[in-house]
Design a protein around this motif. Sequence first.
Motif, mmCIF file in Angstrom:
data_model
loop_
_atom_site.group_PDB
_atom_site.id
_atom_site.type_symbol
_atom_site.label_atom_id
_atom_site.label_comp_id
_atom_site.label_asym_id
_atom_site.label_seq_id
_atom_site.Cartn_x
_atom_site.Cartn_y
_atom_site.Cartn_z
ATOM 1 N N ARG A 302 1.208 46.599 -37.909
ATOM 2 C CA ARG A 302 0.293 45.540 -37.491
ATOM 3 C C ARG A 302 -1.148 45.907 -37.832
ATOM 4 O O ARG A 302 -1.636 46.985 -37.496
ATOM 5 C CB ARG A 302 0.431 45.287 -35.994
ATOM 6 N N GLY A 303 -1.830 45.004 -38.499
ATOM 7 C CA GLY A 303 -3.219 45.205 -38.882
ATOM 8 C C GLY A 303 -3.409 46.002 -40.153
ATOM 9 O O GLY A 303 -4.534 46.146 -40.640
ATOM 10 N N VAL A 304 -2.305 46.526 -40.711
ATOM 11 C CA VAL A 304 -2.406 47.335 -41.936
ATOM 12 C C VAL A 304 -1.634 46.682 -43.080
ATOM 13 O O VAL A 304 -2.172 46.488 -44.171
ATOM 14 C CB VAL A 304 -1.880 48.769 -41.691
ATOM 15 N N ALA A 305 -0.363 46.352 -42.829
ATOM 16 C CA ALA A 305 0.461 45.712 -43.859
ATOM 17 C C ALA A 305 1.470 44.803 -43.188
ATOM 18 O O ALA A 305 2.201 45.238 -42.299
ATOM 19 C CB ALA A 305 1.175 46.752 -44.714
ATOM 20 N N ALA A 306 1.497 43.559 -43.626
ATOM 21 C CA ALA A 306 2.402 42.580 -43.017
ATOM 22 C C ALA A 306 3.643 42.334 -43.856
ATOM 23 O O ALA A 306 4.523 41.577 -43.458
ATOM 24 C CB ALA A 306 1.674 41.250 -42.805
ATOM 25 N N GLY A 307 3.746 42.966 -45.011
ATOM 26 C CA GLY A 307 4.907 42.770 -45.867
ATOM 27 C C GLY A 307 5.075 43.926 -46.819
ATOM 28 O O GLY A 307 4.192 44.777 -46.960
ATOM 29 N N PHE A 308 6.238 43.967 -47.479
ATOM 30 C CA PHE A 308 6.482 45.025 -48.447
ATOM 31 C C PHE A 308 7.407 44.506 -49.541
ATOM 32 O O PHE A 308 8.139 43.522 -49.360
ATOM 33 C CB PHE A 308 7.087 46.266 -47.782
ATOM 34 N N THR A 309 7.375 45.169 -50.664
ATOM 35 C CA THR A 309 8.231 44.847 -51.799
ATOM 36 C C THR A 309 8.909 46.127 -52.256
ATOM 37 O O THR A 309 8.275 47.181 -52.329
ATOM 38 C CB THR A 309 7.412 44.262 -52.963
ATOM 39 N N VAL A 310 10.208 46.029 -52.537
ATOM 40 C CA VAL A 310 10.971 47.167 -53.042
ATOM 41 C C VAL A 310 11.338 46.885 -54.493
ATOM 42 O O VAL A 310 11.821 45.795 -54.822
ATOM 43 C CB VAL A 310 12.247 47.400 -52.215
ATOM 44 N N ALA A 311 11.083 47.839 -55.350
ATOM 45 C CA ALA A 311 11.415 47.692 -56.765
ATOM 46 C C ALA A 311 11.837 49.040 -57.299
ATOM 47 O O ALA A 311 11.676 50.075 -56.641
ATOM 48 C CB ALA A 311 10.214 47.164 -57.543
ATOM 49 N N THR A 312 12.420 49.046 -58.480
ATOM 50 C CA THR A 312 12.724 50.310 -59.141
ATOM 51 C C THR A 312 11.614 50.615 -60.130
ATOM 52 O O THR A 312 10.865 49.737 -60.558
ATOM 53 C CB THR A 312 14.063 50.255 -59.899
ATOM 54 N N GLY A 313 11.506 51.856 -60.513
ATOM 55 C CA GLY A 313 10.495 52.239 -61.483
ATOM 56 C C GLY A 313 10.740 51.645 -62.841
ATOM 57 O O GLY A 313 9.878 51.698 -63.712
ATOM 58 N N HIS A 314 11.909 51.054 -63.033
ATOM 59 C CA HIS A 314 12.235 50.449 -64.306
ATOM 60 C C HIS A 314 11.876 48.961 -64.332
ATOM 61 O O HIS A 314 11.998 48.310 -65.360
ATOM 62 C CB HIS A 314 13.732 50.610 -64.593
ATOM 63 N N ASP A 315 11.483 48.446 -63.179
ATOM 64 C CA ASP A 315 11.147 47.021 -63.119
ATOM 65 C C ASP A 315 9.773 46.745 -63.726
ATOM 66 O O ASP A 315 8.900 47.623 -63.752
ATOM 67 C CB ASP A 315 11.143 46.537 -61.669
ATOM 68 N N GLU A 316 9.612 45.535 -64.165
ATOM 69 C CA GLU A 316 8.301 45.093 -64.620
ATOM 70 C C GLU A 316 7.459 44.785 -63.389
ATOM 71 O O GLU A 316 7.822 43.954 -62.555
ATOM 72 C CB GLU A 316 8.456 43.836 -65.492
ATOM 73 N N LEU A 317 6.331 45.467 -63.243
ATOM 74 C CA LEU A 317 5.508 45.332 -62.042
ATOM 75 C C LEU A 317 4.461 44.233 -62.161
ATOM 76 O O LEU A 317 3.717 43.987 -61.218
ATOM 77 C CB LEU A 317 4.787 46.665 -61.772
ATOM 78 N N ALA A 318 4.434 43.552 -63.267
ATOM 79 C CA ALA A 318 3.336 42.615 -63.505
ATOM 80 C C ALA A 318 3.321 41.460 -62.520
ATOM 81 O O ALA A 318 2.256 40.893 -62.236
ATOM 82 C CB ALA A 318 3.419 42.070 -64.931
ATOM 83 N N ASP A 319 4.473 41.096 -61.978
ATOM 84 C CA ASP A 319 4.534 39.932 -61.095
ATOM 85 C C ASP A 319 4.586 40.295 -59.613
ATOM 86 O O ASP A 319 4.678 39.410 -58.760
ATOM 87 C CB ASP A 319 5.766 39.077 -61.440
#
Length: 418
Positions: A302-319
């Motif tokens: 709370r007050g720091v981050a309200a969401g997160f995303t999980v990806a692999t290092g092989h994913d395209e991070l542009a989006d």
Amino acid sequence: MNDLYPTSLRLLGHRVLLVGAGPVSERRLKALLDAGARVTVVAPDAVEGIRRLHAAGLLDWHPRPYRATDLKDTWFVHTATGDPAVDSAVASDAEKARLWCVNASNHRTSTVFTPAVARIDEVVVAVNTDGDPRRAGRIRTAIRVAAQTGLLPWRRFRPRAPQEQGTTPAGRVALVGGGPGESGLITVRGRQLLAEADVVVADRLGPRALLEELGPDVRVIEVGKAPGAHTATQDQINDLLVGQARAGNLVVRLKGGDPFVFGRGGEEAEHCRGHGLAVEVVPGVTSALSVPAAAGIPVTHRGVAAGFTVATGHDELADLPARSDHTLVLLMGVRRLAESVATLGRRGLGPDTPVAIIESGWTVDQRVTIGTLATITDQAAARRVANPAVIVIGDVVNLSTYTPDTVAVPAPAASLAV
């Protein structure tokens, strides 16, 4: 208790006489009816539960005192009137008629004991003690808990059904998420299935210590994958699961983390079901959440981050979101760390954004490296950071107890090993 011969009765379709219709009789009724017995209750009055069962046509009730003729055509007798004299008279008549009889008023003279029973899947455990039902109940409960948590050898040694001429009964496959590697972090159901398994197809990142607890006749097949070194291809693993299950085995596919989070569990389940096999999926504690927690990092706060995303290092991070108040968790991302950092920088993520790399989380080899987007690549190279590792990017890294006060300063000194 030495004069007892434990056994089980098959009462399907047979008449059972229950003398007394109070709370004790009501408790016994469920098991008798579940066993398929034709129950006759004899008692002047009955508790509401027994009255409802009678009204529903599930038992016969004669609202009168007991008579010796009630024993006719009876296979088994249970008396629990609450009156020792009546119970003794019923037991005496049953003895003369050579019928087994539970005398609830006097366990010392009763010819039959009613055990405390635990039913786990197709296994029935009955516990008798010398007239101490609460002790029996507690032992029964302890056995049930031990079985359900995989601490008892629950494996089958006979097929589930008689084999037809020239055929083998089909087995089944369980895709079990083992969590981040610590044995205590596997689910209860996962551990129970391991105790039942005939074959375990194991990854290198699962709870390896649990494999040492398996019996010597349980086959363990290693199919672990490491960067650039695969013991078996995914197609080979899929075919292995099908082949072992078709041989009549319970096959446990033990995977690290959760089988449906970058674990290719969906492919394995689809392949097995496509070959007509039953598949059970047991979720695990994904390393995307548990490994940051091992370093004291919550992916949301709370007050720091309200969401997160999980990806692999092989994913395209542009989006993906590129904000320090949105946590980014990278799995299998060490090899392309420099490329990922550069991509996030181009997307506008500041150079002072905190970054943590947790290697071998929840194991004795756990090591934490903390820096910033500007420093983490050099830090990782200097410390020879290697997989398995989880990378966490975002302001939540500052909440870790391993984070130095200077983490927000883009300097190589802002690193810490644990």
